[in-house]
Design a protein around this motif. Structure first.
Motif, short mmCIF file in Angstrom:
data_model
loop_
_atom_site.label_atom_id
_atom_site.label_comp_id
_atom_site.label_asym_id
_atom_site.label_seq_id
_atom_site.Cartn_x
_atom_site.Cartn_y
_atom_site.Cartn_z
N MET A 117 0.96 -0.97 -0.31
CA MET A 117 0.11 -0.58 0.16
C MET A 117 0.93 1.41 -0.06
O MET A 117 1.06 2.41 -1.42
CB MET A 117 -0.90 0.18 1.12
CG MET A 117 -1.76 1.44 1.06
SD MET A 117 -1.13 2.43 2.27
CE MET A 117 -0.77 1.88 3.90
N VAL A 118 1.59 1.06 0.76
CA VAL A 118 2.91 2.50 1.28
C VAL A 118 3.50 2.65 0.07
O VAL A 118 3.85 3.80 -1.04
CB VAL A 118 3.43 2.37 2.14
CG1 VAL A 118 5.24 3.37 1.67
CG2 VAL A 118 3.14 1.96 3.65
N LEU A 119 4.28 1.64 -1.07
CA LEU A 119 5.25 1.38 -2.34
C LEU A 119 3.96 2.06 -3.30
O LEU A 119 4.14 3.20 -3.84
CB LEU A 119 4.68 0.62 -2.23
CG LEU A 119 5.69 0.40 -4.74
CD1 LEU A 119 7.11 0.89 -4.46
CD2 LEU A 119 6.12 -1.51 -4.15
N GLU A 120 2.36 2.21 -3.91
CA GLU A 120 1.69 2.42 -4.77
C GLU A 120 1.51 4.10 -4.25
O GLU A 120 0.98 4.81 -5.18
CB GLU A 120 0.02 1.50 -4.25
CG GLU A 120 0.63 0.20 -5.17
CD GLU A 120 -0.24 -0.58 -4.58
OE1 GLU A 120 -0.75 -2.23 -5.47
OE2 GLU A 120 -1.97 -0.32 -4.26
N GLN A 121 1.15 4.34 -3.03
CA GLN A 121 0.80 5.74 -2.38
C GLN A 121 1.97 6.77 -3.37
O GLN A 121 1.69 7.33 -3.76
CB GLN A 121 0.54 5.52 -1.45
CG GLN A 121 -0.21 4.89 -0.67
CD GLN A 121 -1.45 5.52 -0.72
OE1 GLN A 121 -1.57 7.17 -0.28
NE2 GLN A 121 -2.96 5.05 -1.05
N GLN A 122 2.98 5.93 -3.07
CA GLN A 122 4.76 6.82 -3.90
C GLN A 122 4.33 6.59 -5.20
O GLN A 122 5.06 7.74 -5.35
CB GLN A 122 5.66 6.08 -1.98
CG GLN A 122 5.44 6.43 -1.23
CD GLN A 122 6.73 6.04 -0.76
OE1 GLN A 122 7.84 6.49 -0.45
NE2 GLN A 122 7.30 5.02 -0.13
N LEU A 123 4.33 5.42 -5.92
CA LEU A 123 4.57 5.49 -6.89
C LEU A 123 3.50 7.00 -7.53
O LEU A 123 3.83 7.25 -8.95
CB LEU A 123 4.00 4.64 -7.68
CG LEU A 123 5.02 3.10 -7.11
CD1 LEU A 123 3.92 1.24 -7.90
CD2 LEU A 123 6.40 3.01 -8.32
N ALA A 124 1.75 6.71 -7.10
CA ALA A 124 1.22 8.44 -7.28
C ALA A 124 1.77 9.54 -7.09
O ALA A 124 1.38 10.35 -7.73
CB ALA A 124 -0.29 7.72 -7.01
#
Length: 261
Positions: A110-117
């Motif tokens: 989840m944290v990875l996907e948030q930062q990709l965004a």
């Protein structure tokens, strides 16, 4: 000969006493630029101070996967705001997945996907940490591409994967960065990967103060001047000159991070 160290942690306590001397050594070694990574947003002020002190330092802001439990509802907004606040921010990270030291899989993803965004919104590359999680990371990045219709630009930092895994991330458009681990005697898989990465995707780093390369291994902290040993080893593995490796990796770093030397 010009070198760029694409991953450092100079704000750590081990550099506080003699950072000016450390700088003198990296300048003497031909290191003309450094990209300072970020473990968590609370480091921003200390990293920014180093970038203001040394014109050749650019930096990133992000949250390391082993600190994923620090993610709050406001963290995404904080990272985005900090990244947009300083033109010397050239990347988001380091982010990624680390299932070697932690098993909070869903939280890390989840944290990875948030930062990709965030990176996509700001049109910045990402600095990715991956340990014991290559298949899962590949899946996250493939899913992102399918859902968003665009690829994320970035680098797999301190790369330790096999040739097959390396190709996965090359196919996804990533740069591959090698650290002092490529000089270790038993690092055969890493050395094979360094030999096969396409020229236009190759980067080098120290990840200092960690992972000092041979011949400095076991002698204390790592530092940016030692990135030359990484370049020399990769030159041997690829049967190129160290000047060729320096030129290639410096140009690649400028392309990925938008650096102007």
């Amino acid at each position: 000969m010009q070198l760029i160290d694409t991953h450092v942690h100079l704000n750590f306590d081990v550099f506080q006493a003699d950072l000016a001397e450390v700088r003198s050594r990296w300048q003497a070694a031909g290191v003309v630029h450094l990209v300072h990574s970020c473990v968590e947003p609370g480091e921003f002020a200390s990293i920014q101070a180093i970038a203001q002190r040394f014109p050749e330092v650019s930096f990133a802001v992000g949250l390391h996967p082993l600190d994923a439990d620090k993610w709050q509802k406001t963290t995404a907004k904080e990272i985005l705001s900090l990244a947009a606040s300083d033109s010397k921010v050239v990347a988001i990270g380091e982010m990624g997945l680390d299932f070697y030291k932690a098993d909070n899989y869903e939280q890390q993803i989840m944290v990875l996907e948030q930062q990709l965004a965030i990176a996509a919104e700001l049109n910045l590359p990402v600095i990715i940490h991956c340990r014991e999680a290559t298949a899962q990371l590949r899946q996250v990045l493939q899913k992102w591409h399918q859902q968003q219709g665009e690829r994320i630009r970035g680098v797999m930092h301190c790369w330790g994967g096999t040739k097959e895994e390396t190709q996965w991330f090359l196919d996804l458009g990533f740069y591959i960065s090698f650290s002092g681990t490529v000089t270790f005697k038993n690092a055969k898989a890493i050395q094979e990967s360094a030999a096969m990465v396409s020229k236009e995707r190759l980067l080098i780093e120290t990840d200092c103060p960690f992972l000092a390369p041979v011949p400095k291994r076991g002698q204390g902290r790592n530092e940016p001047s030692y990135v030359r040993y990484v370049a020399e080893q990769i030159a041997r593995l690829r049967q190129e000159t160290v000047e060729e490796i320096a030129h290639t990796t410096t140009q690649n770093a400028c392309t990925l991070f938008g650096l102007a030397l």
